[in-house]
Design an enzyme around this catalytic site. Structure first.
Site, PDB file in Angstrom:
ATOM      1  N   HIS A   1       0.856  -1.188   0.000  1.00  0.00           N
ATOM      2  CA  HIS A   1       0.000   0.000   0.000  1.00  0.00           C
ATOM      3  C   HIS A   1       0.894   1.239   0.000  1.00  0.00           C
ATOM      4  O   HIS A   1       2.020   1.202   0.513  1.00  0.00           O
ATOM      5  CB  HIS A   1      -0.876   0.028   1.243  1.00  0.00           C
ATOM      6  CG  HIS A   1      -1.964  -0.991   1.246  1.00  0.00           C
ATOM      7  ND1 HIS A   1      -3.122  -0.819   1.965  1.00  0.00           N
ATOM      8  CD2 HIS A   1      -2.090  -2.201   0.628  1.00  0.00           C
ATOM      9  CE1 HIS A   1      -3.910  -1.869   1.799  1.00  0.00           C
ATOM     10  NE2 HIS A   1      -3.298  -2.728   0.995  1.00  0.00           N
TER      11      HIS A   1
ATOM     12  N   CYS B   1      -6.447   1.960   5.645  1.00  0.00           N
ATOM     13  CA  CYS B   1      -7.062   0.702   6.064  1.00  0.00           C
ATOM     14  C   CYS B   1      -6.508   0.327   7.444  1.00  0.00           C
ATOM     15  O   CYS B   1      -5.580   0.977   7.947  1.00  0.00           O
ATOM     16  CB  CYS B   1      -6.754  -0.394   5.042  1.00  0.00           C
ATOM     17  SG  CYS B   1      -5.020  -0.929   5.070  1.00  0.00           S
TER      18      CYS B   1
ATOM     19  N   GLU C   1       0.895   3.884   1.811  1.00  0.00           N
ATOM     20  CA  GLU C   1       1.343   4.310   3.141  1.00  0.00           C
ATOM     21  C   GLU C   1       2.500   3.454   3.642  1.00  0.00           C
ATOM     22  O   GLU C   1       3.479   3.988   4.181  1.00  0.00           O
ATOM     23  CB  GLU C   1       0.199   4.213   4.167  1.00  0.00           C
ATOM     24  CG  GLU C   1      -1.010   5.046   3.825  1.00  0.00           C
ATOM     25  CD  GLU C   1      -2.094   4.251   3.113  1.00  0.00           C
ATOM     26  OE1 GLU C   1      -3.271   4.448   3.449  1.00  0.00           O
ATOM     27  OE2 GLU C   1      -1.767   3.440   2.218  1.00  0.00           O
TER      28      GLU C   1
ATOM     29  N   CYS D   1      -2.606  -0.168   7.464  1.00  0.00           N
ATOM     30  CA  CYS D   1      -1.845   1.075   7.347  1.00  0.00           C
ATOM     31  C   CYS D   1      -2.027   1.964   8.574  1.00  0.00           C
ATOM     32  O   CYS D   1      -1.077   2.599   9.033  1.00  0.00           O
ATOM     33  CB  CYS D   1      -2.244   1.807   6.073  1.00  0.00           C
ATOM     34  SG  CYS D   1      -1.770   0.901   4.582  1.00  0.00           S
TER      35      CYS D   1
END
Length: 152
Positions: free
Chosen positions: A53, A83, A55, A86
């Site tokens: 992801h 999410c 992040e 993260c």
């Protein structure tokens, strides 16, 4: 607020890179004491990695640049509400502040479904500013998924 607008623009530039690669267009930047020290975008499809992801990748880069796992005196800007994975990583990295663009009603762990980054029993809480350039952040995601639907 002007700085937030500018740095979210940098995260949006990362999201556009993801879009061009066929990745879900989410971008992130880490700002340490006013300077961008890391930038990333989603690479889950490219890397075949569920943890790739924006992040997470930005936190990893910031850790390398800053020389440690604690990313103190820093703000993470991301185009979509993080999410649970993260959000947990932001807490573990000791990020001071999270600035995000669009809400994520399906997986958001900052406001939409839960607030993991400010859970009182954790040893660190993250300041949160949501809705920065929300329309732009939301529109790039809508455009991406519309394009996917049109292909089918």
């Amino acid at each position: 607020m002007d700085n937030h607008h500018f740095f979210m623009g940098e995260a949006l530039a990362e999201a556009r890179k993801a879009f061009e690669k066929g990745e879900v267009p989410i971008g992130a930047v880490v700002v340490h004491r006013g300077d961008i020290v890391a930038r990333a975008h989603n690479l889950r499809e490219t890397a075949k990695d569920p943890t790739a992801h924006a992040e997470i990748l930005a936190l990893q880069e910031a850790s390398r640049v800053l020389g440690g796992w604690r990313i103190l005196d820093s703000v993470l800007y991301v185009t979509l509400e993080p999410c649970p994975m993260c959000a947990g990583a932001l807490v573990m990295a000791r990020i001071d502040c999270l600035v995000y663009g669009a809400k994520d009603p399906k997986a958001g762990a900052v406001e939409s479904l839960m607030n993991l980054v400010q859970f009182p029993k954790l040893n660190h809480q993250v300041e949160v500013i949501g809705g920065v350039r929300e329309t732009e952040c939301s529109n790039i995601l809508k455009q991406f998924f519309r394009k996917l639907r049109d292909k089918k």
